[in-house]
Design a protein around this motif. Structure first.
Motif, PDB file in Angstrom:
ATOM      1  N   ALA A 132      53.648   4.714  38.904  1.00 16.71           N
ATOM      2  CA  ALA A 132      52.722   4.419  39.608  1.00 16.71           C
ATOM      3  C   ALA A 132      51.431   5.619  39.892  1.00 16.71           C
ATOM      4  CB  ALA A 132      53.451   4.024  41.227  1.00 16.71           C
ATOM      5  N   CYS A 133      50.207   5.231  40.274  1.00 16.01           N
ATOM      6  CA  CYS A 133      48.947   6.107  40.413  1.00 16.01           C
ATOM      7  C   CYS A 133      48.026   6.100  41.911  1.00 16.01           C
ATOM      8  CB  CYS A 133      47.711   6.211  39.959  1.00 16.01           C
ATOM      9  SG  CYS A 133      48.261   6.446  37.654  1.00 16.01           S
ATOM     10  N   PHE A 134      47.916   6.791  42.684  1.00 17.98           N
ATOM     11  CA  PHE A 134      47.697   7.052  43.956  1.00 17.98           C
ATOM     12  C   PHE A 134      46.316   8.013  43.872  1.00 17.98           C
ATOM     13  CE2 PHE A 134      52.627   5.875  43.869  1.00 17.98           C
ATOM     14  CZ  PHE A 134      52.277   4.626  45.045  1.00 17.98           C
ATOM     15  N   PHE A 135      46.227   7.310  44.460  1.00 12.76           N
ATOM     16  CA  PHE A 135      44.588   8.549  44.902  1.00 12.76           C
ATOM     17  C   PHE A 135      44.440   9.063  46.726  1.00 12.76           C
ATOM     18  CE2 PHE A 135      40.596   8.618  47.472  1.00 12.76           C
ATOM     19  CZ  PHE A 135      39.503   9.276  46.586  1.00 12.76           C
ATOM     20  N   GLY A 136      45.049   9.847  46.496  1.00 12.90           N
ATOM     21  CA  GLY A 136      45.297  10.851  48.272  1.00 12.90           C
ATOM     22  C   GLY A 136      45.194  12.261  48.199  1.00 12.90           C
ATOM     23  N   ASP A 137      45.507  13.215  48.998  1.00 11.41           N
ATOM     24  CA  ASP A 137      45.712  14.640  49.569  1.00 11.41           C
ATOM     25  C   ASP A 137      47.522  14.995  48.605  1.00 11.41           C
ATOM     26  OD1 ASP A 137      45.446  17.222  50.284  1.00 11.41           O
ATOM     27  OD2 ASP A 137      45.039  16.865  51.891  1.00 11.41           O
ATOM     28  N   GLY A 138      46.846  15.865  47.810  1.00 15.36           N
ATOM     29  CA  GLY A 138      48.307  16.166  47.265  1.00 15.36           C
ATOM     30  C   GLY A 138      48.691  16.666  48.189  1.00 15.36           C
ATOM     31  N   TYR A 139      48.628  17.670  49.388  1.00 18.57           N
ATOM     32  CA  TYR A 139      49.258  18.841  50.018  1.00 18.57           C
ATOM     33  C   TYR A 139      49.942  18.109  50.267  1.00 18.57           C
ATOM     34  CZ  TYR A 139      46.893  23.377  49.806  1.00 18.57           C
ATOM     35  OH  TYR A 139      46.423  24.606  49.060  1.00 18.57           O
ATOM     36  N   GLU A 140      50.174  16.012  50.872  1.00 14.06           N
ATOM     37  CA  GLU A 140      50.368  14.980  51.629  1.00 14.06           C
ATOM     38  C   GLU A 140      51.754  15.041  51.331  1.00 14.06           C
ATOM     39  OE1 GLU A 140      49.922  15.475  55.167  1.00 14.06           O
ATOM     40  OE2 GLU A 140      47.865  16.896  54.467  1.00 14.06           O
ATOM     41  N   GLY A 141      51.987  14.893  49.679  1.00 11.27           N
ATOM     42  CA  GLY A 141      52.263  14.053  49.050  1.00 11.27           C
ATOM     43  C   GLY A 141      52.284  12.584  48.924  1.00 11.27           C
ATOM     44  N   LEU A 142      53.192  12.076  49.537  1.00 12.68           N
ATOM     45  CA  LEU A 142      54.008  10.576  49.301  1.00 12.68           C
ATOM     46  C   LEU A 142      54.715  10.136  50.400  1.00 12.68           C
ATOM     47  CD1 LEU A 142      53.232   9.076  45.853  1.00 12.68           C
ATOM     48  CD2 LEU A 142      52.003   9.323  47.621  1.00 12.68           C
ATOM     49  N   PRO A 143      54.495  10.762  51.540  1.00 12.31           N
ATOM     50  CA  PRO A 143      56.003  10.289  51.980  1.00 12.31           C
ATOM     51  C   PRO A 143      56.137   8.307  53.118  1.00 12.31           C
ATOM     52  CG  PRO A 143      54.030  10.353  53.505  1.00 12.31           C
ATOM     53  CD  PRO A 143      53.668  10.956  52.637  1.00 12.31           C
TER      54      PRO A 143
END
Length: 217
Positions: A132-143
């Motif tokens: 599962a691929c996501f575009f976003g800020d790694g510091y925030e993770g995937l809550p």
């Protein structure tokens, strides 16, 4: 076997795996995964003769495809069991994500560079990998998808992001290189209880930096 992954490529991978054993990688499932993932497909065709050398190479957007030893070392530290939910921070080329899929993990991977995210999102399914691929800020993770059994960070962080620690299951493991730009210490953080963590150090490495925010280009 296809023309895209032929006997020559498989022989090169076997030599790579033999070299990783000599360098101290002992986890048979990790060695098997490295032996299956066609690393040459993650690199420009002009790099074919170098694709199974144990070194990192540039992939664009200021990023690299990690050295196979580093991928194997981090994967070994994760101690992945089949069907565990694993968050990877820093998709990059997608090579590490493919290794995690080969290990039987349910992989969630996040990338801050839109150029790399788009490339991997279309490329990995083409060669049989479906994280599962996501575009976003790694510091925030995937809550929204937490908690995770394991979390792997593939870039050097100046500090351990609190959000990532909080997204670990109790008993879960976070593997992250921590330190300044030119040197990091590989750390394993284990969540012992709701508010207690223990850490281990596993030697020095050099990674590209883990950056905040996203790049929309």
């Amino acid at each position: 076997m296809t023309e895209f992954d032929n006997l020559r490529h498989q022989g090169m991978r076997k030599r790579l795996v033999d070299g990783l054993k000599i360098k101290g990688i002992r986890d048979e499932s990790v060695l098997a995964a490295i032996g299956k993932v066609p690393r040459h497909l993650f690199m420009e065709s002009s790099f074919l003769n170098f694709s199974y050398k144990d070194q990192a190479f540039p992939i664009g957007a200021g990023q690299t495809i990690s050295q196979p030893y580093t991928v194997a070392f981090q994967s070994q530290l994760l101690q992945i069991q089949k069907n565990e939910k694993v968050l990877e921070v820093g998709t990059g080329s997608g090579y590490q994500a493919a290794v995690l899929v080969e290990l039987g993990a349910k992989v969630f991977t996040i990338e801050r560079q839109k150029e790399l995210f788009r490339k991997v999102q279309s490329f990995l399914p083409e060669i049989g990998y479906h994280p599962a691929c996501f575009f976003g800020d790694g510091y925030e993770g995937l809550p929204a998808f937490a908690p995770f059994d394991k979390i792997l960070v593939t870039a050097g962080a100046p500090l351990i992001p609190v959000a990532l620690k909080e997204q670990l299951k109790i008993g879960g493991r976070l593997v992250i290189p921590v330190g300044k730009d030119n040197h990091q210490e590989m750390q394993v953080i284990v969540r012992v209880s709701e508010d207690e963590y223990k850490s281990e150090k596993h030697g020095g490495f050099v990674f590209v930096p883990l950056l905040k925010g996203v790049v929309n280009i």
